[in-house]
Design an enzyme around this catalytic site. Structure first.
Site, short mmCIF file in Angstrom:
data_model
loop_
_atom_site.label_atom_id
_atom_site.label_comp_id
_atom_site.label_asym_id
_atom_site.label_seq_id
_atom_site.Cartn_x
_atom_site.Cartn_y
_atom_site.Cartn_z
N ALA A 78 33.92 52.61 50.41
CA ALA A 78 34.42 53.03 50.25
C ALA A 78 34.61 54.73 50.59
O ALA A 78 34.36 55.10 50.05
CB ALA A 78 35.82 52.72 50.59
N HIS A 187 48.42 43.74 48.24
CA HIS A 187 47.53 42.44 48.14
C HIS A 187 46.72 43.00 46.35
O HIS A 187 47.50 42.20 45.22
CB HIS A 187 46.44 41.48 48.53
CG HIS A 187 45.34 41.12 47.88
ND1 HIS A 187 44.44 41.00 46.71
CD2 HIS A 187 45.62 39.37 47.57
CE1 HIS A 187 44.27 40.84 46.38
NE2 HIS A 187 44.92 39.70 47.11
N ASN A 188 46.18 43.74 46.44
CA ASN A 188 45.95 44.43 44.63
C ASN A 188 47.07 45.30 44.62
O ASN A 188 46.37 44.69 43.15
CB ASN A 188 44.90 45.89 45.56
CG ASN A 188 43.68 45.18 46.29
OD1 ASN A 188 43.57 43.69 46.44
ND2 ASN A 188 42.63 45.97 46.20
N GLU A 191 48.31 41.89 42.43
CA GLU A 191 46.79 41.53 41.40
C GLU A 191 47.04 42.60 39.73
O GLU A 191 46.95 41.84 39.22
CB GLU A 191 45.71 41.60 42.40
CG GLU A 191 44.55 41.43 41.61
CD GLU A 191 43.04 41.99 42.02
OE1 GLU A 191 42.67 41.49 43.27
OE2 GLU A 191 42.47 42.92 41.74
N1 LIG Z 1 32.85 44.00 44.87
C1 LIG Z 1 34.41 43.37 45.24
O1 LIG Z 1 34.48 42.49 44.85
C2 LIG Z 1 35.36 43.95 46.66
C3 LIG Z 1 35.59 42.72 46.94
C4 LIG Z 1 36.45 42.89 48.79
C5 LIG Z 1 35.88 44.66 48.57
N2 LIG Z 1 35.51 45.31 48.90
C6 LIG Z 1 34.99 46.69 49.69
O2 LIG Z 1 34.11 46.04 50.28
C7 LIG Z 1 32.60 47.23 50.01
C8 LIG Z 1 31.40 47.12 49.34
O3 LIG Z 1 31.53 46.36 48.98
P1 LIG Z 1 30.23 46.63 47.52
O4 LIG Z 1 30.70 46.37 46.57
O5 LIG Z 1 29.44 45.07 48.45
O6 LIG Z 1 29.23 47.99 47.74
P2 LIG Z 1 29.89 49.44 47.53
O7 LIG Z 1 29.09 48.88 45.98
O8 LIG Z 1 31.21 49.71 47.36
O9 LIG Z 1 28.57 49.92 48.53
C9 LIG Z 1 27.98 49.70 48.01
C10 LIG Z 1 26.90 50.07 50.10
O10 LIG Z 1 27.20 50.80 50.52
C11 LIG Z 1 26.04 51.27 50.88
N3 LIG Z 1 26.45 52.77 50.93
C12 LIG Z 1 27.37 53.88 49.87
N4 LIG Z 1 26.61 55.12 50.63
C13 LIG Z 1 26.12 54.82 51.69
C14 LIG Z 1 26.47 56.32 52.77
N5 LIG Z 1 26.80 57.28 53.05
N6 LIG Z 1 25.85 55.61 54.02
C15 LIG Z 1 25.26 54.48 54.74
N7 LIG Z 1 25.33 53.65 52.84
C16 LIG Z 1 25.94 53.78 52.64
C17 LIG Z 1 25.45 51.08 50.47
O11 LIG Z 1 24.45 51.66 51.47
P3 LIG Z 1 22.81 52.37 49.72
O12 LIG Z 1 21.64 50.25 49.57
O13 LIG Z 1 21.34 52.79 50.84
O14 LIG Z 1 22.99 52.92 48.67
C18 LIG Z 1 25.44 50.15 49.99
O15 LIG Z 1 25.38 49.44 50.67
C19 LIG Z 1 33.76 48.22 49.33
O16 LIG Z 1 34.33 48.97 50.07
C20 LIG Z 1 34.15 47.68 47.64
O17 LIG Z 1 36.12 48.31 47.78
C21 LIG Z 1 34.20 44.97 47.48
#
Ligand SMILES: NC(=O)c1ccc[n+]([C@@H]2O[C@H](COP(=O)([O-])OP(=O)(O)OC[C@H]3O[C@@H](n4cnc5c(N)ncnc54)[C@H](OP(=O)(O)O)[C@@H]3O)[C@@H](O)[C@H]2O)c1
Length: 470
Positions: A78, A187-188, A191
């Site tokens: 995000a 929601h959060n 939570e």
């Molecule tokens: N984790 C959870 O339980 C959870 C639950 C609900 C919602 N979310 C939300 O879902 C989203 C993804 O969460 P996540 O935990 O899977 O991943 P994350 O750690 O938030 O993000 C990592 C991902 O983002 C990519 N990324 C970061 N900067 C970038 C850029 N400038 N250009 C292109 N790609 C970029 C990374 O690519 P690289 O591999 O190239 O670094 C990687 O694929 C977030 O917004 C998070 O808040 C997460």
């Protein structure tokens, strides 16, 4: 377009990978892209078997992989990463394509991005997704917001991969604009409050009652059989039971008492302040995490600020049922505040959010799934336009019967030096909302006395000012 990808996912960290597998296991053809190719390769090598998942290693290849109109889900970090990906995608997309942001984006960013893409004829949905990595794989709770036409393009797919409860799939249209991300933010915030309430109950059992971690876990398990049946109650018991493989002690007792936060709780508090909606329990949970960070300061102050810290009783045998009632008060107050906030936001931002649908979507898959949700949905459906759960006699009765127990717990907690900000704000909130006359009259008088801010009277209409010092 035949064999093209039905959905494209950008971002293959834990959430993106699991959602890609979830879509593919429901028979959808998925194209995936990640900025760093190694991550895509590792995903294909370690996790993809028979699933219809096609990798792309450039954005050009990715958009070519998709059938028209394209449906693309962003699961990147995000913040600015979402803008960077959108800007890179924009020249490659065509009018009629749809981009969804499934991350935890701020609702104002979502509205800004929606307008930016709309100028190019491209649809945009802000999609709240809850359930963590397991939910993403097995069935999350999905909260999409944006134009109804855009939602129509993906409704079938999203409802297929969502969690299911007895009330249907846990995915529904949350409203216009940034409604999806707003609902996820609330929601959060709920939570945060639920977790803070659980943490306070644990502290009370440990510090005031001197209970063992096993006995506390057992208590949460028992509560999980009753009105507090919820993912977070069950999770608390599980986490408490987990033993550190090295020491054999409960691992939770070896964890540093500093709680992190990623921002959604704070955003909800900020939005509540801007909209003028009281959410003291939701906000107290954010501050409780903030206070936890000041570990060194707490140690320094505590060293010269004696307090009993452990209550010696005598406690009545009913104390655990009092504590259970108190945690129910926290949960009910948190939902009451969260739904009030949603109602005001929907009005102020013209979302058109149906809160009964929100509660239905939270029934399964998400972190705040709980038995109370079925009851709360019935309450909201009694009068959908009503912002207050507290206007419902059934809801008030549930609170009223538990309030005395909550008050007793607060008294004991004070004597034992246990802060219970979620519980005390929940009780204060209910007491204030049931009070027809609050001492705000004195505040108004003082404001008028020092700043000529004027006041209204209860015995006649108009706006008044008094020269108080004469
Ligand atoms: N984790 C959870 O339980 C959870 C639950 C609900 C919602 N979310 C939300 O879902 C989203 C993804 O969460 P996540 O935990 O899977 O991943 P994350 O750690 O938030 O993000 C990592 C991902 O983002 C990519 N990324 C970061 N900067 C970038 C850029 N400038 N250009 C292109 N790609 C970029 C990374 O690519 P690289 O591999 O190239 O670094 C990687 O694929 C977030 O917004 C998070 O808040 C997460």
């Amino acid at each position: 377009m035949g064999n093209g990808g039905e959905i494209g996912i950008i971002g293959l960290a834990v959430m993106g990978q699991n959602l890609a597998l979830n879509f593919a296991r429901h028979g959808f053809r998925v194209c995936v892209y990640n900025r760093t190719a190694e991550r895509t390769e590792a995903f294909l090598r370690d996790r993809v078997r028979e699933e219809p998942i096609t990798p792309a290693y450039t954005l050009e290849e990715f958009v070519r992989c998709l059938e028209h109109p394209r449906r693309i889900l962003l699961m990147v970090q995000a913040g600015s990463a979402v803008d960077q990906v959108i800007e890179a995608l924009l020249p490659l997309l065509e009018p009629g394509d749809l981009v969804m942001d499934g991350g935890n984006s701020h609702y104002t960013d979502t509205e800004r991005r929606m307008q930016r893409l709309a100028a190019h004829g491209i649809q945009f949905l802000g999609v709240g997704i809850s359930g963590g990595e397991k939910g993403a794989l097995l069935g999350p709770s999905i909260m999409p917001g944006g134009s109804p036409e855009a939602y129509g393009m993906v409704e079938g797919m999203l409802t297929r991969i969502a969690a299911r409860s007895e009330e249907g799939p846990c995915c529904a249209y949350m409203g216009r604009g940034g409604a999806g991300h707003y609902v996820k933010m609330v929601h959060n915030a709920i939570e945060y409050a639920f977790m803070q309430g659980i943490a306070e109950a644990y502290d009370f059992m440990k510090t005031a009652l001197g209970m063992s971690i096993e006995a506390i876990a057992e208590t949460f398990e028992r509560w999980n059989e009753g009105t507090l049946n919820a993912f977070l109650t069950e999770l608390a018991a599980r986490v408490l039971r987990y033993r550190d493989p090295e020491s054999g002690d409960p691992l939770v007792e070896r964890i540093l008492d500093r709680a992190e936060q990623k921002g959604t709780g704070r955003w909800a508090a900020q939005s509540a302040l801007e909209l003028g909606v009281p959410t003291p329990t939701l906000t107290a949970a954010v501050f409780a995490r903030t206070i936890s960070h000041f570990k060194a300061d707490r140690e320094r102050i505590g060293a010269t600020f004696p307090w009993p810290d452990r209550h010696t009783g005598p406690f009545s045998g009913e104390i655990l049922s009092d504590l259970e009632a108190a945690l129910n008060v926290v949960v009910l107050a948190a939902f009451s505040q969260g739904l009030w906030l949603l109602s005001e936001a929907s009005r102020a931002y013209n979302y058109g959010t149906d809160r009964a649908e929100v509660l239905r979507v939270w029934r399964a898959g998400c972190i705040i799934r709980a038995r109370w949700l079925g009851f709360l949905r019935e309450v909201v459906r009694e009068d959908p336009e009503d912002p207050h759960l507290l206007f419902s006699a059934r809801f008030r009765a549930e609170l009223q019967r538990r309030l005395p127990a909550a008050g007793r717990i607060l008294q004991w907690a004070f004597e034992a030096g246990i802060p219970m900000p979620a519980l005390s704000t929940a009780v204060d909130y209910v007491l204030a909302m049931r009070r027809s006359r609050l001492p705000a009259n004195l505040i108004q008088a003082q404001r008028d006395a020092f700043g000529a801010h004027t006041y209204e009277r209860i015995d006649r209409p108009g706006v008044f000012h008094t020269e108080w010092m004469d």
